[in-house]
Design a protein around this motif. Sequence first.
Motif, PDB file in Angstrom:
ATOM      1  N   LEU A 245       0.843  -1.182   0.000  1.00 33.43           N
ATOM      2  CA  LEU A 245       0.000   0.000   0.000  1.00 33.43           C
ATOM      3  C   LEU A 245       0.881   1.236   0.000  1.00 33.43           C
ATOM      4  O   LEU A 245       2.098   1.144   0.158  1.00 33.43           O
ATOM      5  CB  LEU A 245      -0.955   0.000   1.198  1.00 33.43           C
ATOM      6  N   THR A 246       0.257   2.368  -0.186  1.00 34.89           N
ATOM      7  CA  THR A 246       0.959   3.643  -0.108  1.00 34.89           C
ATOM      8  C   THR A 246       0.483   4.335   1.154  1.00 34.89           C
ATOM      9  O   THR A 246      -0.717   4.571   1.327  1.00 34.89           O
ATOM     10  CB  THR A 246       0.663   4.512  -1.348  1.00 34.89           C
ATOM     11  N   LEU A 247       1.407   4.635   2.050  1.00 33.47           N
ATOM     12  CA  LEU A 247       1.088   5.299   3.316  1.00 33.47           C
ATOM     13  C   LEU A 247       1.730   6.671   3.326  1.00 33.47           C
ATOM     14  O   LEU A 247       2.953   6.794   3.317  1.00 33.47           O
ATOM     15  CB  LEU A 247       1.581   4.457   4.503  1.00 33.47           C
TER      16      LEU A 247
ATOM     17  N   ILE B 264       4.727   0.915   0.823  1.00 33.67           N
ATOM     18  CA  ILE B 264       5.048   0.009   1.928  1.00 33.67           C
ATOM     19  C   ILE B 264       4.639  -1.405   1.535  1.00 33.67           C
ATOM     20  O   ILE B 264       3.530  -1.620   1.047  1.00 33.67           O
ATOM     21  CB  ILE B 264       4.325   0.425   3.223  1.00 33.67           C
ATOM     22  N   SER B 265       5.558  -2.330   1.767  1.00 31.95           N
ATOM     23  CA  SER B 265       5.268  -3.763   1.634  1.00 31.95           C
ATOM     24  C   SER B 265       5.480  -4.377   3.001  1.00 31.95           C
ATOM     25  O   SER B 265       6.477  -4.079   3.669  1.00 31.95           O
ATOM     26  CB  SER B 265       6.214  -4.417   0.626  1.00 31.95           C
ATOM     27  N   ASP B 266       4.549  -5.202   3.423  1.00 32.16           N
ATOM     28  CA  ASP B 266       4.641  -5.780   4.758  1.00 32.16           C
ATOM     29  C   ASP B 266       3.848  -7.076   4.781  1.00 32.16           C
ATOM     30  O   ASP B 266       3.121  -7.389   3.836  1.00 32.16           O
ATOM     31  CB  ASP B 266       4.098  -4.792   5.793  1.00 32.16           C
ATOM     32  N   GLN B 267       3.974  -7.781   5.875  1.00 34.43           N
ATOM     33  CA  GLN B 267       3.155  -8.967   6.116  1.00 34.43           C
ATOM     34  C   GLN B 267       2.303  -8.709   7.352  1.00 34.43           C
ATOM     35  O   GLN B 267       2.794  -8.143   8.338  1.00 34.43           O
ATOM     36  CB  GLN B 267       4.029 -10.193   6.353  1.00 34.43           C
ATOM     37  N   VAL B 268       1.043  -9.100   7.269  1.00 38.29           N
ATOM     38  CA  VAL B 268       0.121  -8.875   8.382  1.00 38.29           C
ATOM     39  C   VAL B 268      -0.660 -10.148   8.665  1.00 38.29           C
ATOM     40  O   VAL B 268      -0.838 -10.992   7.781  1.00 38.29           O
ATOM     41  CB  VAL B 268      -0.859  -7.710   8.090  1.00 38.29           C
TER      42      VAL B 268
ATOM     43  N   MET C 297      -8.676   6.710   2.886  1.00 44.53           N
ATOM     44  CA  MET C 297      -8.277   5.645   1.961  1.00 44.53           C
ATOM     45  C   MET C 297      -8.730   6.086   0.580  1.00 44.53           C
ATOM     46  O   MET C 297      -9.934   6.293   0.354  1.00 44.53           O
ATOM     47  CB  MET C 297      -8.902   4.298   2.324  1.00 44.53           C
ATOM     48  N   ASP C 298      -7.755   6.278  -0.297  1.00 46.11           N
ATOM     49  CA  ASP C 298      -8.042   6.789  -1.637  1.00 46.11           C
ATOM     50  C   ASP C 298      -8.866   8.073  -1.553  1.00 46.11           C
ATOM     51  O   ASP C 298      -9.768   8.307  -2.354  1.00 46.11           O
ATOM     52  CB  ASP C 298      -8.748   5.734  -2.494  1.00 46.11           C
ATOM     53  N   GLY C 299      -8.566   8.889  -0.537  1.00 51.20           N
ATOM     54  CA  GLY C 299      -9.207  10.192  -0.379  1.00 51.20           C
ATOM     55  C   GLY C 299     -10.516  10.199   0.373  1.00 51.20           C
ATOM     56  O   GLY C 299     -11.063  11.264   0.638  1.00 51.20           O
TER      57      GLY C 299
ATOM     58  N   MET D  93     -11.560  -1.795  10.201  1.00 53.73           N
ATOM     59  CA  MET D  93     -11.195  -2.214   8.857  1.00 53.73           C
ATOM     60  C   MET D  93      -9.986  -3.137   8.920  1.00 53.73           C
ATOM     61  O   MET D  93      -8.967  -2.791   9.520  1.00 53.73           O
ATOM     62  CB  MET D  93     -10.858  -0.993   8.009  1.00 53.73           C
ATOM     63  N   LEU D  94     -10.102  -4.306   8.332  1.00 51.57           N
ATOM     64  CA  LEU D  94      -8.966  -5.213   8.280  1.00 51.57           C
ATOM     65  C   LEU D  94      -7.859  -4.614   7.415  1.00 51.57           C
ATOM     66  O   LEU D  94      -8.132  -4.010   6.370  1.00 51.57           O
ATOM     67  CB  LEU D  94      -9.382  -6.571   7.723  1.00 51.57           C
ATOM     68  N   THR D  95      -6.632  -4.783   7.850  1.00 52.96           N
ATOM     69  CA  THR D  95      -5.492  -4.230   7.123  1.00 52.96           C
ATOM     70  C   THR D  95      -5.435  -4.753   5.697  1.00 52.96           C
ATOM     71  O   THR D  95      -5.103  -4.003   4.773  1.00 52.96           O
ATOM     72  CB  THR D  95      -4.181  -4.563   7.864  1.00 52.96           C
ATOM     73  N   VAL D  96      -5.791  -6.011   5.495  1.00 57.60           N
ATOM     74  CA  VAL D  96      -5.719  -6.589   4.147  1.00 57.60           C
ATOM     75  C   VAL D  96      -6.623  -5.856   3.157  1.00 57.60           C
ATOM     76  O   VAL D  96      -6.358  -5.868   1.959  1.00 57.60           O
ATOM     77  CB  VAL D  96      -6.020  -8.108   4.147  1.00 57.60           C
ATOM     78  N   ARG D  97      -7.665  -5.206   3.641  1.00 57.01           N
ATOM     79  CA  ARG D  97      -8.548  -4.436   2.752  1.00 57.01           C
ATOM     80  C   ARG D  97      -7.844  -3.208   2.197  1.00 57.01           C
ATOM     81  O   ARG D  97      -8.284  -2.636   1.197  1.00 57.01           O
ATOM     82  CB  ARG D  97      -9.822  -4.023   3.480  1.00 57.01           C
ATOM     83  N   ALA D  98      -6.766  -2.761   2.841  1.00 51.19           N
ATOM     84  CA  ALA D  98      -6.012  -1.591   2.373  1.00 51.19           C
ATOM     85  C   ALA D  98      -4.989  -1.964   1.305  1.00 51.19           C
ATOM     86  O   ALA D  98      -4.365  -1.085   0.707  1.00 51.19           O
ATOM     87  CB  ALA D  98      -5.323  -0.914   3.547  1.00 51.19           C
ATOM     88  N   ASP D  99      -4.824  -3.252   1.052  1.00 46.15           N
ATOM     89  CA  ASP D  99      -3.856  -3.713   0.058  1.00 46.15           C
ATOM     90  C   ASP D  99      -4.150  -3.059  -1.293  1.00 46.15           C
ATOM     91  O   ASP D  99      -5.286  -3.086  -1.776  1.00 46.15           O
ATOM     92  CB  ASP D  99      -3.922  -5.237  -0.073  1.00 46.15           C
ATOM     93  N   GLY D 100      -3.113  -2.432  -1.873  1.00 43.23           N
ATOM     94  CA  GLY D 100      -3.258  -1.790  -3.175  1.00 43.23           C
ATOM     95  C   GLY D 100      -3.840  -0.395  -3.130  1.00 43.23           C
ATOM     96  O   GLY D 100      -4.022   0.235  -4.176  1.00 43.23           O
ATOM     97  N   HIS D 101      -4.130   0.115  -1.942  1.00 41.22           N
ATOM     98  CA  HIS D 101      -4.747   1.431  -1.807  1.00 41.22           C
ATOM     99  C   HIS D 101      -3.768   2.453  -1.250  1.00 41.22           C
ATOM    100  O   HIS D 101      -2.692   2.115  -0.771  1.00 41.22           O
ATOM    101  CB  HIS D 101      -5.978   1.336  -0.892  1.00 41.22           C
TER     102      HIS D 101
END
Length: 153
Positions: free
Chosen positions: A6-8, A13-17, A51-53, A61-69
């Motif tokens: 995701l972009t923070l 950022i690349s991570d494992q959750v 998230m995306d504005g 919100m689960l962190t995985v839902r932010a993947d790619g956002h």
Amino acid sequence: MIDINLTLNGKKISDQVDADSVLLDFLRDHDCYSVKRGCETSNCGLCTVLMDGMPVLSCSMLTVRADGHSIQTLEGLQEEASSFVGFIADQGADQCGFCNPGFVMNTIALLRENPDPTDDEIRAFLAGNLCRCSGYEGQLRGIRNYLNSRVKE
């Protein structure tokens, strides 16, 4: 563990959750301390991020839902926030300051969506923010004073 990207605040950022981790914890683990833990039931607005504005409640919100956002916290929006937070402070609306990041994040989203809202539109947009210190009128007055100052510039 699940890989996410995701972009923070403008940084990739690349991570494992863990599959059940919530975005609030992920953000705080990445030094975004403006994101507050309040009710953990999506009722107080203290954990609001963009998230995306668009404003989202990171406690539910689960962190995985932010993947790619793209996620923005107050840490990444200091310049945009600085234009109006003084107006809110001038109204005595930041007594303890705990709720301020949520109010600021929602105000940024509101003003991006509607640069000249009515008082009722401001109230409706900020309705999900809990403040135990004030009666919310100070925040409304501060935002209104900011909007009025922009017209004069």
